[in-house]
Design a protein around this motif. Structure first.
Motif, PDB file in Angstrom:
ATOM      1  N   GLU A  47       0.785  -1.152  -0.016  1.00  0.00           N
ATOM      2  CA  GLU A  47      -0.124   0.075  -0.023  1.00  0.00           C
ATOM      3  C   GLU A  47       0.895   1.185  -0.118  1.00  0.00           C
ATOM      4  N   ALA A  48       2.011   1.243   0.661  1.00  0.00           N
ATOM      5  CA  ALA A  48       2.811   2.322   0.972  1.00  0.00           C
ATOM      6  C   ALA A  48       3.586   2.604  -0.570  1.00  0.00           C
ATOM      7  N   ALA A  49       4.028   1.626  -1.181  1.00  0.00           N
ATOM      8  CA  ALA A  49       4.587   1.670  -2.456  1.00  0.00           C
ATOM      9  C   ALA A  49       3.402   2.041  -3.558  1.00  0.00           C
ATOM     10  N   GLY A  50       2.220   2.087  -3.304  1.00  0.00           N
ATOM     11  CA  GLY A  50       1.646   2.624  -4.429  1.00  0.00           C
ATOM     12  C   GLY A  50       0.913   1.665  -5.527  1.00  0.00           C
ATOM     13  N   TYR A  51       1.000   0.431  -4.760  1.00  0.00           N
ATOM     14  CA  TYR A  51       0.254  -0.742  -5.649  1.00  0.00           C
ATOM     15  C   TYR A  51      -1.108  -0.245  -5.696  1.00  0.00           C
ATOM     16  N   GLN A  52      -2.031  -0.810  -6.619  1.00  0.00           N
ATOM     17  CA  GLN A  52      -3.329  -0.620  -6.604  1.00  0.00           C
ATOM     18  C   GLN A  52      -4.261  -1.901  -6.354  1.00  0.00           C
ATOM     19  N   ALA A  53      -3.501  -2.781  -6.373  1.00  0.00           N
ATOM     20  CA  ALA A  53      -4.323  -4.103  -6.224  1.00  0.00           C
ATOM     21  C   ALA A  53      -3.555  -5.154  -5.519  1.00  0.00           C
ATOM     22  N   ILE A  54      -4.311  -5.917  -4.711  1.00  0.00           N
ATOM     23  CA  ILE A  54      -3.351  -7.301  -4.533  1.00  0.00           C
ATOM     24  C   ILE A  54      -4.056  -8.517  -5.078  1.00  0.00           C
ATOM     25  N   VAL A  55      -3.018  -9.342  -5.434  1.00  0.00           N
ATOM     26  CA  VAL A  55      -3.321 -10.518  -6.204  1.00  0.00           C
ATOM     27  C   VAL A  55      -3.120 -11.861  -5.491  1.00  0.00           C
ATOM     28  N   LEU A  56      -3.989 -12.308  -4.866  1.00  0.00           N
ATOM     29  CA  LEU A  56      -3.911 -13.523  -3.984  1.00  0.00           C
ATOM     30  C   LEU A  56      -3.656 -14.740  -4.665  1.00  0.00           C
ATOM     31  N   THR A  57      -2.428 -15.431  -4.807  1.00  0.00           N
ATOM     32  CA  THR A  57      -2.426 -16.614  -5.206  1.00  0.00           C
ATOM     33  C   THR A  57      -2.862 -18.119  -4.480  1.00  0.00           C
ATOM     34  N   VAL A  58      -3.659 -18.640  -4.927  1.00  0.00           N
ATOM     35  CA  VAL A  58      -4.260 -19.737  -4.074  1.00  0.00           C
ATOM     36  C   VAL A  58      -4.058 -21.044  -4.478  1.00  0.00           C
ATOM     37  N   ASP A  59      -3.099 -21.330  -5.786  1.00  0.00           N
ATOM     38  CA  ASP A  59      -3.057 -22.776  -6.319  1.00  0.00           C
ATOM     39  C   ASP A  59      -1.547 -23.229  -6.374  1.00  0.00           C
ATOM     40  N   ALA A  60      -0.715 -22.504  -5.682  1.00  0.00           N
ATOM     41  CA  ALA A  60       0.753 -23.065  -5.782  1.00  0.00           C
ATOM     42  C   ALA A  60       1.188 -23.291  -4.127  1.00  0.00           C
ATOM     43  N   SER A  61       0.336 -23.874  -3.376  1.00  0.00           N
ATOM     44  CA  SER A  61       0.623 -24.449  -2.135  1.00  0.00           C
ATOM     45  C   SER A  61       1.810 -25.518  -2.020  1.00  0.00           C
ATOM     46  N   LEU A  62       1.429 -26.142  -3.138  1.00  0.00           N
ATOM     47  CA  LEU A  62       2.426 -27.596  -3.407  1.00  0.00           C
ATOM     48  C   LEU A  62       2.527 -27.612  -4.769  1.00  0.00           C
ATOM     49  N   GLN A  63       3.840 -27.760  -5.184  1.00  0.00           N
ATOM     50  CA  GLN A  63       4.497 -27.740  -6.487  1.00  0.00           C
ATOM     51  C   GLN A  63       5.091 -29.171  -6.839  1.00  0.00           C
ATOM     52  N   MET A  64       4.950 -29.583  -7.691  1.00  0.00           N
ATOM     53  CA  MET A  64       5.586 -31.097  -8.009  1.00  0.00           C
ATOM     54  C   MET A  64       6.888 -30.728  -8.952  1.00  0.00           C
ATOM     55  N   ALA A  65       7.992 -30.927  -8.751  1.00  0.00           N
ATOM     56  CA  ALA A  65       9.006 -30.747  -9.735  1.00  0.00           C
ATOM     57  C   ALA A  65       8.867 -31.202 -11.278  1.00  0.00           C
ATOM     58  N   SER A  66       9.291 -30.647 -12.168  1.00  0.00           N
ATOM     59  CA  SER A  66       9.261 -30.903 -13.441  1.00  0.00           C
ATOM     60  C   SER A  66      10.402 -31.882 -13.696  1.00  0.00           C
ATOM     61  N   ARG A  67      10.002 -32.786 -14.508  1.00  0.00           N
ATOM     62  CA  ARG A  67      10.788 -33.826 -14.880  1.00  0.00           C
ATOM     63  C   ARG A  67      11.961 -33.382 -15.796  1.00  0.00           C
ATOM     64  N   SER A  68      11.378 -32.429 -16.627  1.00  0.00           N
ATOM     65  CA  SER A  68      12.377 -31.936 -17.835  1.00  0.00           C
ATOM     66  C   SER A  68      13.292 -31.111 -17.151  1.00  0.00           C
ATOM     67  N   ALA A  69      12.973 -30.091 -16.050  1.00  0.00           N
ATOM     68  CA  ALA A  69      14.000 -29.468 -15.253  1.00  0.00           C
ATOM     69  C   ALA A  69      14.978 -30.346 -14.529  1.00  0.00           C
ATOM     70  N   LEU A  70      14.492 -31.110 -13.813  1.00  0.00           N
ATOM     71  CA  LEU A  70      15.125 -32.351 -13.250  1.00  0.00           C
ATOM     72  C   LEU A  70      16.321 -32.818 -14.022  1.00  0.00           C
ATOM     73  N   ALA A  71      15.697 -33.334 -15.350  1.00  0.00           N
ATOM     74  CA  ALA A  71      16.768 -33.827 -16.189  1.00  0.00           C
ATOM     75  C   ALA A  71      17.979 -32.861 -16.629  1.00  0.00           C
ATOM     76  N   ALA A  72      17.607 -31.758 -16.710  1.00  0.00           N
ATOM     77  CA  ALA A  72      18.354 -30.830 -17.296  1.00  0.00           C
ATOM     78  C   ALA A  72      19.407 -30.329 -16.112  1.00  0.00           C
ATOM     79  N   GLY A  73      19.145 -30.772 -14.857  1.00  0.00           N
ATOM     80  CA  GLY A  73      20.094 -30.661 -13.496  1.00  0.00           C
ATOM     81  C   GLY A  73      19.813 -29.146 -13.155  1.00  0.00           C
ATOM     82  N   PHE A  74      18.511 -28.770 -13.157  1.00  0.00           N
ATOM     83  CA  PHE A  74      18.341 -27.430 -12.556  1.00  0.00           C
ATOM     84  C   PHE A  74      18.347 -27.558 -11.341  1.00  0.00           C
ATOM     85  N   VAL A  75      19.216 -26.630 -10.479  1.00  0.00           N
ATOM     86  CA  VAL A  75      19.094 -26.115  -9.147  1.00  0.00           C
ATOM     87  C   VAL A  75      19.051 -24.686  -8.800  1.00  0.00           C
ATOM     88  N   LEU A  76      18.190 -24.058  -8.057  1.00  0.00           N
ATOM     89  CA  LEU A  76      18.130 -22.906  -7.876  1.00  0.00           C
ATOM     90  C   LEU A  76      19.127 -22.242  -7.140  1.00  0.00           C
TER      91      LEU A  76
END
Length: 370
Positions: A156-185
């Motif tokens: 609010e202090a930074a001047g954002y005009q809306a809040i977008v609540l994400t509700v579908d990402a509490s649990l994410q399963m790793a992508s096999r393609s990313a794992l196969a490519a050796g991705f690590v954050l």
């Protein structure tokens, strides 16, 4: 391995927005590209999002006067020049050294609304300073309510005009393609907005408790969470991650300012339907006047046209934003938005639509078999 710096120039061979996806593998480490391009599991839903656009054909119309045509719209009480928003994406540092600051500058230049992520590589304050006047903040509810309240106060202090609540990402399963490519954050990819909040150690599971139900889903948002949020912010709250028509209808009744039809780019439940496939049913459930946005696989102006025809008022761009960012930084994202806007205008003109309100379900038909 970190992302390579990209020059602020448009490379040769960019004829349409989709070309940024074609060039992105040349600008990104293989693991980074695999992670950005992939969804979860076998990437079934991520692929379904793209394939769904092919199920519809656009009907051309002739002899219609579109010389006064435009793509302007009003969204969240603000006037926008086109119906393209930059979606919230986590860890923008994966795509470009300037991360979300580059996307924010592009949004300002293109007159686009930017939705900044809780998990951005840059703070919401720095993003707001670089973005244009239309900016929203995507919120992940934090395990400690005081931290969520602080994020809301900062937005609010930074001047954002809306809040977008994400509700579908509490649990994410790793992508096999990313794992196969050796991705690590990479170590440097941290959520800048959350650095000031001490993270408590996970609560140990009791004997017999599930690592999923009592573990990963312990702090997942609920309807009670939504009601609490609506009571603790003066900003309109949009809800992102809606596919089921009954959920959409209930969200409208609960007081959500609008919804985003989305399956998190295929990063949630692998095998769930394409966002586009559920869009008409969601629109029917909430009625014609309720604000509905769309997220899920848009790569062209024609894709956007189809989403608008099936019930959305505007579309969000996630992966395409990151591809353009990786290829040419802020200039690439602004150029991608310009290309999409012109592609949409060309599609509208050939379909006989002078303004966005002319884009109705009747402008489409099921695509005939090849």
């Amino acid at each position: 391995m970190t992302v390579r710096p990209t020059p602020e120039r448009i490379p040769p061979g960019i004829a349409n927005a989709l070309d940024y996806e074609r060039l992105a593998p040349q600008a990104l480490p293989a693991g980074h590209f695999a992670y950005i391009a992939g969804g979860s599991g076998e990437d079934l839903t991520a692929r379904a999002n793209r394939a769904a656009f092919g199920h519809w054909a656009i009907l051309p119309r002739v002899l219609r006067d579109v010389r006064a045509g435009h793509t302007r719209l009003t969204l969240n009480h603000a006037s926008l020049p086109h119906p393209f928003l930059l979606a919230p994406v986590a860890h923008g540092l994966l795509a470009h050294p300037q991360a979300e600051l580059a996307s924010a500058r592009a949004a300002q230049a293109a007159g686009a609304c930017l939705v900044a992520s809780t998990l951005s590589s840059c703070t919401l304050e720095d993003i707001a300073a670089a973005a244009g006047p239309e900016r929203w903040f995507q919120l992940y509810l934090q395990p400690e309510p005081a931290h969520t309240l602080d994020l809301l106060a900062r937005a609010e202090a930074a001047g954002y005009q809306a809040i977008v609540l994400t509700v579908d990402a509490s649990l994410q399963m790793a992508s096999r393609s990313a794992l196969a490519a050796g991705f690590v954050l990479p170590r440097e990819c941290v959520a800048a907005n959350l650095m000031r909040y001490p993270q408590a150690d996970p609560t140990p599971l009791a004997e017999g408790e599930s690592r999923i139900f009592q573990g990963a889903m312990r702090h997942a948002p609920t309807w009670e969470s939504l009601h609490w949020l609506l009571e603790h912010t003066r900003l309109p709250v949009w809800v992102k991650g809606v596919l089921h028509p009954e959920d959409a209808q209930r969200l409208r009744q609960a007081g959500a300012a609008g919804i985003v039809v989305s399956n998190h780019g295929g990063r949630g439940l692998d095998g769930s339907p394409a966002s586009l496939a559920l869009l008409p049913a969601v629109r029917a459930a909430v009625g014609p006047g309720y604000p509905v946005l769309f997220d899920g696989g848009v790569r062209s102006g024609a894709d956007a046209f189809k989403a608008l025809a099936l019930g959305a008022q505007a579309v969000l761009l996630g992966r395409l934003q990151l591809y353009a960012l990786a290829v040419a930084g802020a200039l690439g994202v602004a150029h991608m938005l310009h290309l999409l806007s012109e592609e949409l205008q060309a599609t509208m003109a050939l379909a006989g639509c002078a303004q966005l309100s002319d884009i109705t379900p009747e402008t489409l038909m099921p695509a005939p078999p090849c």
